[in-house]
Every structure is written in structure tokens, then in C-alpha cells.
Scaffold this active site. Structure first.
Site, mmCIF file in Angstrom:
data_model
loop_
_atom_site.group_PDB
_atom_site.id
_atom_site.type_symbol
_atom_site.label_atom_id
_atom_site.label_comp_id
_atom_site.label_asym_id
_atom_site.label_seq_id
_atom_site.Cartn_x
_atom_site.Cartn_y
_atom_site.Cartn_z
ATOM 1 N N TYR A 104 -8.948 2.597 22.867
ATOM 2 C CA TYR A 104 -10.077 1.934 22.208
ATOM 3 C C TYR A 104 -11.293 2.852 22.151
ATOM 4 O O TYR A 104 -11.361 3.835 22.892
ATOM 5 C CB TYR A 104 -10.450 0.623 22.915
ATOM 6 N N ARG A 136 -20.047 -1.074 34.207
ATOM 7 C CA ARG A 136 -20.281 0.168 34.939
ATOM 8 C C ARG A 136 -21.228 -0.091 36.104
ATOM 9 O O ARG A 136 -22.284 -0.690 35.914
ATOM 10 C CB ARG A 136 -20.902 1.216 34.008
ATOM 11 N N CYS A 179 -16.720 5.459 25.591
ATOM 12 C CA CYS A 179 -17.888 4.590 25.503
ATOM 13 C C CYS A 179 -19.167 5.384 25.267
ATOM 14 O O CYS A 179 -20.247 4.884 25.512
ATOM 15 C CB CYS A 179 -18.007 3.718 26.745
ATOM 16 N N GLY A 203 -16.999 9.116 28.969
ATOM 17 C CA GLY A 203 -18.435 9.050 28.707
ATOM 18 C C GLY A 203 -18.802 10.337 27.989
ATOM 19 O O GLY A 203 -19.174 11.318 28.609
ATOM 20 N N THR A 204 -18.650 10.323 26.678
ATOM 21 C CA THR A 204 -18.756 11.589 25.946
ATOM 22 C C THR A 204 -20.186 12.117 25.884
ATOM 23 O O THR A 204 -20.376 13.303 25.644
ATOM 24 C CB THR A 204 -18.187 11.463 24.524
ATOM 25 N N ASN A 205 -21.192 11.262 26.120
ATOM 26 C CA ASN A 205 -22.555 11.799 26.142
ATOM 27 C C ASN A 205 -22.694 12.800 27.289
ATOM 28 O O ASN A 205 -23.073 13.946 27.096
ATOM 29 C CB ASN A 205 -23.595 10.690 26.340
ATOM 30 N N ASP A 206 -22.374 12.321 28.498
ATOM 31 C CA ASP A 206 -22.526 13.203 29.655
ATOM 32 C C ASP A 206 -21.481 14.308 29.643
ATOM 33 O O ASP A 206 -21.759 15.431 30.060
ATOM 34 C CB ASP A 206 -22.434 12.392 30.952
ATOM 35 N N ARG A 211 -23.903 -1.696 30.907
ATOM 36 C CA ARG A 211 -24.740 -0.938 31.843
ATOM 37 C C ARG A 211 -25.549 -1.911 32.677
ATOM 38 O O ARG A 211 -26.335 -2.681 32.135
ATOM 39 C CB ARG A 211 -25.686 -0.020 31.067
ATOM 40 N N ARG A 235 -16.524 11.782 -14.360
ATOM 41 C CA ARG A 235 -16.335 12.079 -12.924
ATOM 42 C C ARG A 235 -16.511 10.780 -12.145
ATOM 43 O O ARG A 235 -17.060 9.803 -12.665
ATOM 44 C CB ARG A 235 -17.334 13.131 -12.452
ATOM 45 N N MET A 282 -26.100 24.468 -10.361
ATOM 46 C CA MET A 282 -25.715 25.733 -10.998
ATOM 47 C C MET A 282 -26.129 25.742 -12.465
ATOM 48 O O MET A 282 -26.741 24.797 -12.947
ATOM 49 C CB MET A 282 -24.223 25.960 -10.802
ATOM 50 N N LYS A 313 -15.031 19.301 -13.235
ATOM 51 C CA LYS A 313 -15.367 19.025 -14.630
ATOM 52 C C LYS A 313 -14.251 19.506 -15.552
ATOM 53 O O LYS A 313 -13.794 18.770 -16.436
ATOM 54 C CB LYS A 313 -16.681 19.726 -14.992
ATOM 55 N N SER A 372 -12.465 5.762 30.984
ATOM 56 C CA SER A 372 -13.348 5.598 29.841
ATOM 57 C C SER A 372 -14.160 6.888 29.721
ATOM 58 O O SER A 372 -14.887 7.247 30.636
ATOM 59 C CB SER A 372 -14.269 4.396 30.054
ATOM 60 N N ARG A 384 -20.589 26.179 -19.199
ATOM 61 C CA ARG A 384 -21.023 25.350 -18.065
ATOM 62 C C ARG A 384 -20.228 25.694 -16.813
ATOM 63 O O ARG A 384 -19.050 26.014 -16.881
ATOM 64 C CB ARG A 384 -20.769 23.867 -18.357
ATOM 65 N N HIS A 391 -33.588 9.020 24.900
ATOM 66 C CA HIS A 391 -33.549 7.673 25.465
ATOM 67 C C HIS A 391 -33.892 6.622 24.421
ATOM 68 O O HIS A 391 -33.152 5.657 24.215
ATOM 69 C CB HIS A 391 -34.531 7.592 26.647
ATOM 70 N N GLU A 394 -16.580 11.722 32.737
ATOM 71 C CA GLU A 394 -17.785 12.248 32.094
ATOM 72 C C GLU A 394 -18.213 13.573 32.707
ATOM 73 O O GLU A 394 -19.253 14.115 32.359
ATOM 74 C CB GLU A 394 -18.926 11.230 32.150
#
Lengths: 886, 886
Positions: free
Chosen positions: A865, A632, A845, A780-783, A576, A339, A106, A26, A778, A95, A455, A759
């Protein structure tokens, strides 16, 4: 000693817009506007550094008082009034103003400088005693509450008593003399509450107000806001002390807020609201209905003309849509704030796009302007804006969009009812892969348990289907076919509506409409009639031009593949194969295979699955041609394909011609303590090589068939859950042998790659060895997240929210990649892999492929990718473009 | 061109014992004996390099034939007979001989050089036609089978026909003329089977035999043997061609095998067996009962004297116990082989120890001589050697020793019966922590499911209790309280006996006896009467002198701690607090805590547990003083403490005063999909800080009390399952605060450390950050292996054996550390940790701490200590000594 106070006024300011860190947003903009010659009441800014020091040590720098007094003197000279002058007092507002706007979080004190003497001067000067006394009682109330800590309810109580006794309907009707009495009562209230007086010395008032603003940086609501919005705790807030101007001096005064463009649609039109004879807080309070900004042209033509010029100047100067606050005091316009304006994603896209056309910003600027994570709001159906409904329960917003349907409580019923044309919502305690056909059939999914990456959540996001998961407010009773929320019972066939963007569950059928972008992509709206679509489309093209990362989609069916291409996917990064086994009657041969006693029995069952898989792959190859398709091989543990319930076991035993105890024993023996770490991935293909063989055969036969139809095919076969290069070798040998067989017998050859999922930590650690045999990685970032952190995404719900709340994890690591840990493994694997095989193709992936911050990391890590669910492809494209432009 | 053939004879050989790689073990030792002047029939060795080349290219080196012919000529000259001479033929044996002895795995041809002509010469020369024709028919049979591939059963059939027709009871009674006819029939059999003749040309015979020996390297049994014994596939086998000597020429001839010391007890006495008028194969075949070697002194006094001299020379020369083969031909001694003798572990220990006393080897040699993994055989009770019994079933040898007891099928019953003084064996489908009290009560545990590192296996090894797990032959029916093996039913109270070293299960009560070492440690045998104990004890002292790694024990009770000290532990590396919660009635307050609705309820329950934990810790600190004790805070998921069965739930609900549905719902809600990756370790302590607080309080109060009694205490508190330094910080703050409180209030201070388990890949990856706050690292290699490889040790049984069989894993990674993957993380963590905190104390407390190969790695990785179950402490001490000496 550093300068702590910066002055602005009379067309000249000591600071500029660049000084946000020091002067707050501000403050910096007030200085900037002053320098631009825009009418701003003069004042001065105390820096954020002072706030940091004050909060750390409890005192302000030694020279601050001198600097403030000097600035105050300069302010008096500029305005021509003296602070505390009983005749014609200078009044100021105090202010807050942090580096990043934290609206309403604030404190603010207005009308500071008033006391029992100066209020009389103000009455005389303004010739409006009621205005003066009202200003005074407002000041006393604000100061008593904010600075001195007397509960505001007590002031309100005295005020409402006066309203009653004077017969006034609103505060505005309370006459001047009553307000004067009230002011006296306010002062007494403070004295009785605290044992000390509210200070009458304007300088003492000022210091109290400055310190109160500093302290408001650590108010709970401010701390929470910063946590939610990931704003650092330093620098703190600046303090702006500004000469007061009044919009409530009479019918020649007023106040308003405005946007330089429509913040909802992005349309280029000046948009705002305005009140005559009012102060800023009246606009916000909503007691009086404000007029549209255009009405100001009639009320105050000169001020309106000035405002039009100012808004044009400001937008051009800041090169972005501005959110303005202004006051007209006796026909003269004063700007109180400018702003960058908040906007919907549609507006963001449209404004960025149109500002390029207007030559205001570059394409690069435009690409950087839109938050990628918001983009999918443009894709999902939306609740009809006209409806109003009561929220029944709230869960986790797992997959955005809105959907209505009749509640059903099992997958088979969902399928049966959907086949009859009913709209259904599948409600389950939690979902398993067995529920897949039910999810396909349903419009949306609601679960009692499970987190953002459970899931149901993953499958639904993958299909662009609405989902609310982990909805702890509800108790699902599958046997009684209902769910309850407190005393409310929702039974089968009752209508409910889910909003997957907010996690809200509504009773009844609330109408939804497809988004504009989806209507164009679906062909029910022409692009020229869809300004948001046009902006969206062109913006993504610009991002595409900038990005280095390719964007693929995770897609398991020809339909998914086509959707993915509509959204701009450049291939499939994860197909899959297991979902195919759940469709229709395929589950039966799959189960035959699992219960077979020997290889011969398994081969007989696989022989039945082969043509089905082949035709699936043909459809996918065709839909994705000429882009690559990464398939896969079978990944989940076999028990996921078997029934758990008693009735279904009975049925299956009959179908398969085995006894029930036999089948029960088999189901039991396949049960796993930790299925995530169990007999799955390539471990299946190594135990049962005939499965890998069948899948490879289906893939290559499909690929050759599609090639014969003149389409380009690039199959990339991916071996899952590899921990050692020997596993990979084992599976690759089967794939290569089958490829040679099929191509030999069909008399056609085509290029293909065999690569692996990375993975497991061990795969990353030995990536140099694996890359000697694998043609692509590739991630497998989840696992990989589950194993690196030792964290089951199905179970983490019990403590993950607490972890994020306590700051132990900065974010849910299943949503935003854990760069420090998992990211380290990814970088290691890329480096080691490419040391062995120069230019090794590397992609990702997992769920993180569609999360902007993670995409930024993948860009920096040198991946080729990212692959994500089709509906997240636009997000990934934009995020990848932004990453490349950084 | 390299030399392919090396000659030995006439007291001079071209090779020496050092040439094992080139000449094989047998060949090198034949050369060595020749050079030592020991009587060895002359001959020559074809190198292992030739075998490698032959197997690779299918042909031998070009110069081989010339070299063999030259060596043969030299052999003829040395012996004074010609190969193929019809009057007095030179006969040879052709034997394999790999670098590492592979007894019986490869082929041998004897009596080569015989044909229709030379057999007559042999008959005339030996004046023993029956001997000559018997030798001939044996040669034809061996050659026809081994070299030409005619099934040996067919030869046997012809032989047995002759036995019948001639009325002979044994082959030895078949007269010469019948043997002559038989030889003719053998030749016809070959011709009819293969369409070609068995070669009569001795040179052709020789080449056929040499190539057959090479090929036998790839026989399935040889390949399997190498895999099991981890012997590399190259170099292959050498071929030894040696002049024949005959022990079957009459009563002045004979043959025997002998050991320079007793291979069973290690006692220093010449030990062996001897047959008059026999060939080597007769000794092995067991048709005639051999005489003790001492009988030879009477039969052949000169040859015996020569043999005594030879055995003394050889043992002194090779400085190890030798296994000898010899033949006496007409009173003259010929040595056919010497090699290092196989021995029991007791013998190994005693021989190594005594040879040091004899000045034969150094202490370093002695330490290196004993395989550490065998050591625990000295500790566990053994089946009484006198018994013979039929094996009922065979499972995995999870925890060695032998135990008999009555089968019981649940933990409570085990406890009840044991309290009555019964010996029981707990038989379960698998065990869980809930069964702990039953395991404590039982003599041994037998499970149907689970691998070498399953719960039952780990717990039993930790307690030195016998266990056979994963016994797939049995089907346990808990409801009917029995188990079945095929048609055999073993019911409750039936006696069974387990041998945990072999995995064998016997029906009935087979008596067992404690081992000698345990009798000394237990005080029932005096050390001077226990030669094995003395050797064991001194050998370990020597190892202790050499090693750099400290050895600690994993111990959860004062009793375990005392046992560990008896075995030489230098502290506790892992004290698991959760086992304490299962003991006696403690499970009730533990469950009260779990079902509590709020923190206050949990605190009330914890208050009951506090004094119990405190007294446990006091006992452990006292038992282990002045060594350090590392205590791990609560680790397992809470559901492990709750009952699963219906009856027990009912009981518990009553005890806790809640309804059954309420309790069921709670049990259900705590259920986890992947408990290994779930709500456990420090995640519990962060969710419920009051648990950490109680445990820290119990530890410090106990430590101060023990210190007040004048004992040194070094508590080391270990935070489990840390993934990020913030988790560690959170828990450390609680521990430090409680420490200050307790020491302040008790007016006593003592040193303590707070460190962490490194058991998640992320912890290893961010070890530099964690070490900034943690004072020690302890690698939990069980969990680290699970997460790094993505492999649940509870579920891996379904495919791990196949993985090891296929060579995908060189070993079960839960038994032998996966150095390539998990080891890399350990090295990384040590390096990163010490970069932040120089000299950071690093240890390991997983199962691998007692596995010799893994201990070697931990030494090289620079760890400070290993910790293992008490019974493995001696193994770790020896392995650590060996690692330091490498």
C-alpha cells in the site's frame, strides 16, 4: 541509405500517424489525414533523423538534396505550379514539427518561393496585388529575421514608418504600392546589415529555411521548454514543407482553430474561432475579434459541413479530443494541422469518462488518459474566475487551493481571532510544530523560508490547507507584526489572498469558491448536477478496479480520517501522535513530563495525557472502521514541545512551578545540533519506556472500547526510527506486555500488529533481521531520503533549486522519489524482509505516497500500500491504477 | 552420556590446557600443571557444560552425583584421608573457573568438609587447635554467606564483638577457645536467620557449594564484568574441587603470588610477594606487609628452588609471562594456579619482543600478543608516577595523555596567553571549528558537553593533544570565566591537570613527563637506552612486514605530516583544507568571501586566500614526499566560519565594511536546522565553483613548485559529500581544467588522481556509477555512520551510553565500526566500484581508521589503506599486521 523525405498529397501519404518519432507529431498527422482522404495541402516531411545529424555534424546527409528536389518536383506536379515560376509560382510553408508538440517554441517560414519576379505572377494570378505584395513583405521579414538573423524590430520600424506616412491605422490599410516600396527597403536593410543579399533563388531560400528550422531546436526557449516538460533532446524536429493555401484572398476565404470538445469544461460540443479573409497568424495576434466557429455555417456552408465531417472523422480516428487548424481558400477547406488538444483537468476527466460511454475508448484508456497529479485541482477552492488582481509576491506553491484572510503573525493570535470567527492567514518567517494550533486555526499559511517539504508545507498539504512557502519576496517582521514586499507593507489584519497552486500572493480579499467535487462531497451539490464529479468518481472506480496497491491516508484526527474516507482511503497508514499533544491545553502535561526530574514525575504527567490520547484514538478507530489504522509512537525530539521565546518561558515556568533559569537550562540542554539525527523516534521510547507504555495503553484501551461498540478495529502499532532489531525488540516487548494487560483486564481480545518505519538506511540494510520481529514495514521516505542523500529538507532550499536546474538531481528528491538511490534501499528492504517473513506487509507513508511517478515505482517494487495526505488519496488511487495497467 | 567430572592428581590429569572451554581456564591449567609433574594438590573439575545446564534447567545432569562421588573417592585414595573422617578429615576448596579469567567476580568456598566433629580431628592432626577453629569459623562464615545467603556483615559483627571482648587487635590474636564459641554463634545466626541449620554433612556442604558457584555466574558483578569485557554468557563457569593445603600451619608454611617477569616494565626477572604462616586471602587483604619473593630463598630454600624451577617450566611451556599462586605447607611447595599475567602496555611490548629474541615465540606470535589499542599509551605524556592527587571530576577519556595548565575560557585568550609562554588548558561548554586556534595554542581541552567523537575529541586526537570531553560534573560559565564542580570554583588562571587516558580532572599542577618512546622520537633519549622504544619499534616493523593494508595519516599541516611520518605513516589519507582557513588572519578573507554579494566579490577574496593555501600545500607535499597526499576540498558549511557573538559581529562588520544588521542577517540566513545534512561538501563547490577552482589552483601550483625542487609529489584530490555521480562530474571537470591550465602555464606536468569521499549511503549504493568517473574512494566513516544510522555524533551523547549499556549497540558506533550496517555499505561500495573500475583504490579516513577491530574489518573488506590521526598510526600498523596474520 535511409529515406530522409516522405511525401504526402493527392489522398496518399508515405507515412502514418505511427511515425511520430521519424516525422514529428505534426508531420505524422498530416500524413495520416492525407491517407484518411481529408483535404490537406500536399507537401513533404524531412525526418527528425536529419535534424539530429545536422545538429551533430553541421551537415545534412548527402542524398538529402536529391530527395528534396524529387519531392519538390512531385509537389509541383500535384499542385500544377512550378517553384520559382514567374507566372504562377508554387509557394510553400516551412514548419517545424517535433515528436512532442512544443507550441511556439520553434520557427516557421511562410510564403517561401516569392521573389521580385514571382510576386508579380502571384499578383496576376490572384488578381490581388495588395495580397501579393503583403505576402512578399511578410516573407522577407520572416526570412530576414529567422534565417538571416536581422533583428525583427528593425523590420517593424520600417513597417510602422510606412503606416504613419500612408495614414493607415492598421497594416491591412497600407496600400499595395507602399508595400512594394517596403519590400525594397527590407531587402536593403538585410544587405546593409549583413553585407549580403537576401537570396532571390527559391531553392536557396528553401535550404536556408530548412536549416533554420533545424537550428531552432537549440534556441534557448526550446531547450528550456524541453527541460520543464521533461522532453528528451533527441529525436530533434522534423521539417514540413507544404504548398501554401491562403485564407486572405478575399471574403470567400478565411482561417480558424477549433477543438472537437470544449477544452475548458470537457463538454461535447464543437468549439472554436474563425476569421474571414485572414491568415492563421491574425487569429493568434488578436488584432481582429474572431467569430465563434458556428458563424462559419453561414459564411461558408460547404466548407463548414466539410469541417464538421472532418472533425468527427478525426476524433473517432484518433479517439481523443483534437485541436485543429484549417484554412478556407476560395470556399475550399484545407486542414493544416490536427493534434491532441490540451485541456483542463476537469475537461480531461469528463472527456475520458464520456468517451467510454460513447464507446470510443476503453475504461483502461480512460484511466490512462488523466494525469494523476492534476486531480487535486478538482478538490481545492478556486479563486472566483471573475476577479482580476495584481500579484504582490510569488513563493513556492506548497499546497494548492485559494484562500483569503487577514494576516496574523503568530499562532496564538491566529487561534484567538479564528475563535472570534475571523478568517486569518498565518504569516511566519517559517513554522515549527509549536505553530500547529495556529495552522489549524488559519485558512492558509504563508512563510518567508522553507521549501516544498518544509514543516508548513507538509502540515498544510496533510490538512488540505492552502500554503505558499519560501516566499523570498517578502520580509516578515514578527515584532512589528507586518511583512514587507519592497515598499509595500502588509500589517496585521490586512487582507491577503493566496493561490497555493501557483504560489501567488495577492493583496486584498479575492473571493474564492469551493470546487464542484468538494461541493458534492460536502453535500451542497447533488451528484446528478455535477458532471465533473460523476466523471471523476467513475474514473477513480475504474482505477480502483485495476490497481493492486491499496491506498491509505496519513491522518491524525477523526476529522482527517473522515475526510480521507470521503476520498476513498482504505485505512490510515500514518497516524502521528505528536500533533495530538499540541492541541488545546495538552501541551501543559506534555511539558510537565519533559521537565520532570524522574520517572515518577514523568508517569504522573503521562497519566494526565492517557485519557486524552485514548479518546483521540477512539474517534480515529471509529471513523476508520473496519479499515486498519497504523499509529506511530511519539517521534519528534522533546525540545519541539518546549517554548523558545522569553515571555512563554516565563509563563511556563510559573505554570510548572519551577524557576526560569531552571527551565532555561533545561531548554538549553535539550537543544540539538542536528535534531533530525538526534534524540527522537524509538530512542525516546527506549530512554523513557513509560512514554511507549502510556501510548500503547491508550491505543489498546481505545481499541477495546470501540470493539465493544460493535465496530471492527485493526490497530497497527509502528515503532519509529528503528536502526537495529534490538531497538525494535525493546519497544515491541513493552507494547506486547501492555496489550496483554489491557486485554486481560478489560476481558476482550483483538488482533493487532507491531511493525516499524523503515526510514534509516541501516534499517533497510538489516531488514532481514528486523523482519524476524516486525510484522510490517512502512517506508518513511521523507527521512529515508534525508539520510540516504545526507540532505536536510529544512536546509536544502539553499542549493536544491540549482541542483535541479543543473540536472544534478532530475527532480526534487523530496517530491519525486530518488529511485536510483533511495529506491534501491526500498527494493533491498522488501526483498530481505520477505526472505525472512514471507508476505511481509510493506507500505509507504512518506510524502511520496501521493506522487504519481513514485507510486508507479512502489507498485513495481511490490509494496502492498501507499499512504498519503487525504487530499492526495484520489491522486494515489489513479496513479496506482495506471501503474497496474502499464 | 558425556563425562562431567575430570580428575587430576598424582602427576596425571584427565584434561589438558587445550580444554579451556570445558574445564575453564583455571581448571585446564591445573590439569596441565599436574601432567607436567608440577606439585598441585589433587582434585577434580566439574565442566562448564554442567553449569550451562544447571542455569538453564535448574538441575544438574542425572549422572553428576555418581561422577562426583567417584572422583571424591579417588581424591580420598590419593590424599589418604576420608571426607568427613572425624579423626583425619579430607578438606577441600571449591572454586569457580571460567574460560576467561574473571578475577574476584565469582565465589569460592575454602575448608569445606569441616563440621563439629572433623574440626576436632583437624586440631589433633595439625596439633594446632587455633588453626583448626579459625579454619572452621572461616568456613562457616563463607558458607553461611555465599551458599546460604546470610549477610556477611552479621558474621562480621559477631567476629568484631569477640575481638573486643578478647582484647585482640587483629583476628589472628583471638584465641582458639573464643573462636570455638564464635563458631557456635555463627551456626545459631544461620539458624535464626533462615529457620534451618547450616549443614554438618560434608557431602551436603559440597553440593551446596557447587551449586552456589554455578549461581555466582549470574551475579550482577559477574554479568557486568562480562559485558564490559565482551565475554559471552556461555560457556559458564567450571567448578574446581581440590584438596586443601594450608600456608598457615606455622612458620614452616606460607603463601604467595608471583609473575615470571615484571608486569609493569616487562623486565625479565622473577617478581612477586610472599607471606610466612598465612593463607592466600591474607596476601590480598593487605593486613600484613608481604616480603619480596626473593626473601623466600632464605625462609624456605627447598620450596624456593622448586618454585624457580616451576616458574621456568611454566613460562617455557605456556610461552608467555605467567601469574602464579602457590602455598608452602610445612616446607612443601604446592601450586594453586597459573595463568597468563596481566601487564602494562610497555611490559607487553617488551616481553613480546624479548621472547622472540629468546626463541620462545615467533615474530608472528609477538605481533599478535600486543593489544593495538593500548599502543598510544606509549606516546602520550604521563603523570609523574610520584604524585598523588584528588580527582576533581571525571569526563570521557577523549584523547590520552596527561597535561597541566591554567584554565582559560575562550580561544583568543588561549592564544594570547600561549603566545606569552603560558601553559593553558582551554575549557569550553563545547568546541566549534572557530575555537581551532585556541585548541592549537592550548596544552589540552576540557569540555562540558560532547561525546568521544565530538569536535574537540576528534581535533585533539588528531593533534595528539590531551582532551577530556563530556565532563558532566562541571558547569562552565564562559561569562564569569570559571567552571564549578559542586561548590568548588575553578577560575581563569587556576591550574588544572587532565588525564586524557582516564578522563580524570585534577585541581592544581601535577607534573607530567614525556613517554620514553616520545623522548626517543623527539631526540632527547638515545634508542639504545630505551628498551621499550626498541621493542615498540621492532614489533611494528614485524607488523609492517605482515600487513597488506597501507597506513596513512589524517594531517592538515606540515607539522602534522612530519609527526605522522615519525610514526610510520605512508602518505596522507585526509588533508582537511578548512582548518587552514582558521589560522592567523586568514579567517578575514574567508569571511570576505562568504559575505560577498556576487562571484566577482568572492573571487577577489579567494585571490587573497590562494597564496596562503598554496604555501600550506607546498609544506605538506614536501613533508610527505614521495608519498601520496589526499586533499579534501572545502567541506564544512560556511556558517562555521562566521562569528556568533555580538562583539565579534560588530568587529567583523567594521573590518568588512558592512553594517551590523546586514551581517547579522547574513549570519542568520546561513543558519541551518541540520548543518550535518546541509549546504556543505561538494554542494558548496557546485554553488560556488570559484572555490573549487581556487583550491585546485593552489594544489597544482604547489605540486609543480615542489616537483621543481626535485621532490616527488602525488596529489590526490578528493571531492567531499558526493551523493550522485553528476556532482562528482561537475567538480572533476573544474579540477581537470585547472590542472591543465596550471601545468600548461608552468610548463611542467605531474600525475594526479581525482576521487571522492564515500560518506553518504547514496554514494555507496551508486558506487558503480561513481567509479566510472572517480579514480579512488575514501570512506568517510564518521559521516557514513551518522547518515546510515541517522545519528548525530554531536547529539548522540544523550542516549548512546544507555544504548551501549542495554546492549542495543554492542559498542559506540563512532568508535568501533558498525560492521552489520555501515560495514555492509562499505563492502557493497567496494564491490560495485571495482566492478566498474578494476583495482579501484579504496581507503578509509574516518575515526575508525585507527581503531583495531575496525581495521580488521577494513582488511577483510579488501581496502587498500586506512588513514587515521598521526598518534594512531602505530595502532593502525599493528592492527593491520594482526589482521593480515589472522
Amino acid at each position: 541509405m535511409p529515406q530522409n523525405v516522405f511525401f504526402f498529397g493527392n489522398g496518399k501519404a508515405e507515412g502514418t500517424r505511427e511515425w511520430r518519432d521519424l516525422l514529428g507529431g505534426k508531420g505524422a498527422n498530416l500524413h495520416e489525414m492525407t491517407n484518411l482522404g481529408i483535404p490537406v495541402p500536399p507537401g513533404f516531411t524531412i525526418t527528425t533523423t536529419v535534424c539530429d545529424e545536422f545538429l551533430k555534424h553541421g551537415t545534412s546527409p548527402g542524398n538529402l538534396r536529391d530527395e528534396v528536389n524529387a519531392a519538390l518536383a512531385r509537389l509541383e506536379a500535384t499542385v500544377g505550379r512550378k517553384f520559382g515560376d514567374p507566372k504562377d509560382p508554387l509557394l510553400v510553408s516551412v514548419r517545424s514539427g517535433a515528436r512532442v508538440s512544443m507550441p511556439g517554441m520553434m520557427e516557421t517560414i511562410l510564403n517561401l518561393g516569392l521573389n521580385d519576379e514571382t510576386v508579380e505572377g502571384l499578383a496576376a494570378q490572384s488578381k490581388n496585388p495588395r495580397f501579393a505584395w503583403d505576402s512578399y513583405r511578410r516573407f522577407l521579414q520572416m526570412y530576414g529575421d529567422v534565417v538571416m538573423g536581422v533583428a525583427s524590430e528593425q523590420f517593424e520600424q520600417l513597417l510602422s514608418t510606412k503606416r504613419m506616412l500612408s495614414g493607415a491605422k492598421t497594416d491591412a490599410e497600407i496600400p499595395a504600392d507602399i508595400l512594394k516600396t517596403l519590400a525594397g527597403e527590407y531587402k536593403l536593410l538585410v544587405k546593409h546589415s549583413l553585407g549580403r543579399e537576401l537570396p532571390m533563388d527559391p531553392h536557396e531560400q528553401l535550404w536556408g529555411a530548412i536549416e533554420a528550422v533545424f537550428k531552432s531546436w537549440t534556441l534557448k526557449k526550446a531547450v528550456d521548454y524541453r527541460k520543464v516538460n521533461v522532453i528528451p533532446d533527441t529525436p530533434g524536429t522534423a521539417v514540413n514543407v507544404m504548398a501554401m493555401v491562403f485564407g486572405n484572398l478575399g471574403d470567400d476565404s478565411g482561417t480558424g482553430v477549433a477543438f472537437t470538445r470544449d477544452p475548458s469544461t470537457g463538454e461535447r460540443r464543437f468549439y472554436g474561432e474563425f476569421l474571414v479573409n485572414a491568415q492563421g497568424e491574425d487569429v493568434v495576434a488578436g488584432i481582429r475579434t474572431p467569430l465563434p466557429i458556428t458563424a462559419m455555417a453561414d459564411a461558408f456552408p460547404e466548407a463548414y459541413a466539410a469541417l464538421m465531417k472532418v472533425q468527427d472523422t478525426l476524433e473517432k480516428h484518433f479517439r481523443d479530443m483534437q485541436d485543429l487548424e484549417f484554412t478556407v481558400e476560395r470556399k475550399t477547406l484545407y486542414m493544416l494541422q490536427t493534434r491532441t488538444g490540451k485541456r483542463t483537468v476537469a475537461a480531461a476527466v469528463r472527456i475520458a469518462h464520456e468517451m467510454v460511454a460513447e464507446g470510443l475508448i476503453s475504461k483502461t484508456d480512460a484511466v490512462k488518459r488523466v494525469r494523476p497529479s492534476q486531480l487535486d485541482q478538482l478538490l481545492h477552492p478556486v479563486l472566483d474566475p471573475g476577479t482580476r488582481a495584481t500579484v504582490l509576491a510569488t513563493g513556492l506553491p506548497a499546497s494548492p487551493g485559494a484562500a483569503s484572510g487577514q494576516a496574523v503573525f503568530d499562532a496564538d493570535e491566529a487561534e484567538r481571532r479564528a475563535a472570534r470567527g475571523d478568517q486569518v492567514i498565518l504569516v511566519r518567517p517559517e513554522t515549527t510544530p509549536e505553530d500547529f494550533h495556529g495552522i489549524v486555526a488559519a485558512r492558509a499559511v504563508l512563510t518567508e523560508r522553507g521549501g516544498m517539504t518544509s514543516h508548513a508545507a507538509v502540515v498544510c498539504r496533510g490538512m488540505g490547507k492552502v500554503a505558499v512557502v519560501g516566499c523570498k519576496d517578502i520580509r516578515v517582521d514578527v515584532t512589528k507584526r507586518c511583512f514587507t514586499v519592497g515598499d509595500t507593507v502588509v500589517s496585521e489584519r490586512d487582507w491577503i489572498t493566496l493561490d497555493g497552486a501557483t504560489g501567488r500572493v495577492y493583496a486584498g480579499h479575492l473571493p474564492t469558491v469551493p470546487s464542484e467535487v468538494m461541493r458534492v462531497l460536502g453535500g451542497t451539490l447533488r451528484a446528478p448536477d455535477a458532471p465533473v464529479f460523476q466523471s471523476y468518481d467513475e474514473l477513480l472506480c475504474w482505477a480502483d478496479g485495476a490497481r493492486r496497491l491499496k491506498v491509505r491516508a496519513n491522518a491524525d484526527t477523526p476529522k482527517d480520517a473522515r475526510t480521507a474516507r470521503q476520498f476513498g482511503a482504505e485505512g490510515i497508514g500514518l497516524c502521528r501522535t505528536e500533533h495530538m499533544f499540541f492541541e488545546g491545553d495538552r501541551i501543559t502535561p506534555m511539558r510537565e513530563m519533559i521537565v520532570a526530574h524522574d520517572e515518577a514525575g514523568r508517569r504522573r504527567a503521562l497519566e494526565k495525557l492517557l485519557p486524552m490520547q485514548r479518546s483521540d484514538f477512539e474517534g480515529i478507530f471509529e471513523a476508520m472502521s473496519p479499515y486498519p489504522v497504523t499509529i506511530r509512537l511519539l517521534d519528534p525530539p522533546l525540545h519541539e514541545f518546549l517554548p523558545h521565546g522569553g515571555e512563554e518561558v516565563k509563563l511556563l515556568a510559573r505554570t510548572l512551578g519551577i524557576t526560569r533559569p531552571e527551565l532555561n537550562h533545561l531548554v538549553d540542554s535539550l537543544r540539538e545540533t542536528n535534531p533530525m539525527l538526534g534524540h527522537r523516534g524509538c530512542r525516546l521510547g527506549i530512554t523513557y519506556p513509560e512514554i511507549t507504555e502510556m501510548q500503547a495503553r491508550a491505543i489498546f484501551r481505545a481499541a477495546v472500547s470501540v470493539k465493544r461498540r460493535g465496530k471492527e478495529v485493526h490497530p497497527e502499532i509502528m515503532i519509529p526510527l528503528v536502526a537495529t532489531v534490538k531497538e525494535f525488540d525493546h519497544q515491541r516487548a513493552i507494547v506486547d506486555r501492555v496489550a496483554e494487560e489491557v486485554m486481560g483486564s478489560m476481558g476482550e481480545s483483538l488482533p493487532y500488529l507491531v511493525g516499524t518505519m523503515i526510514e534509516l538506511p541501516r534499517a533497510a540494510l538489516t531488514a532481514d533481521l528486523i523482519a524476524a520481529r516486525a510484522e510490517f514495514f512502512s517506508f518513511g521516505t521523507n527521512d529515508l531520503t534525508q539520510t540516504t542523500l545526507g540532505l536536510s529538507r529544512d536546509d536544502a532550499g539553499r542549493f536544491l533549486p540549482l541542483y535541479v536546474e543543473k540536472g544534478i538531481f532530475p527532480e526534487d528528491p523530496f517530491r519525486v522519489l530518488d529511485v536510483e538511490g533511495v529506491g534501491q534501499l526500498i527494493e533491498m528492504a522488501v526483498k530481505k524482509g520477505r526472505a525472512t517473513r514471507a508476505g511481509l506487509k510493506c507500505g509507504i507513508c512518506g510524502e511520496h505516497g501521493g506522487e504519481p511517478a513514485s507510486v508507479g515505482f512502489f507498485h513495481r517494487a511490490g509494496l502492498d500500500y501507499v499512504s498519503c495526505s487525504p487530499f492526495r488519496v484520489p491522486i494515489a488511487r489513479l496513479a496506482a491504477g495506471q501503474a497496474a495497467l502499464e
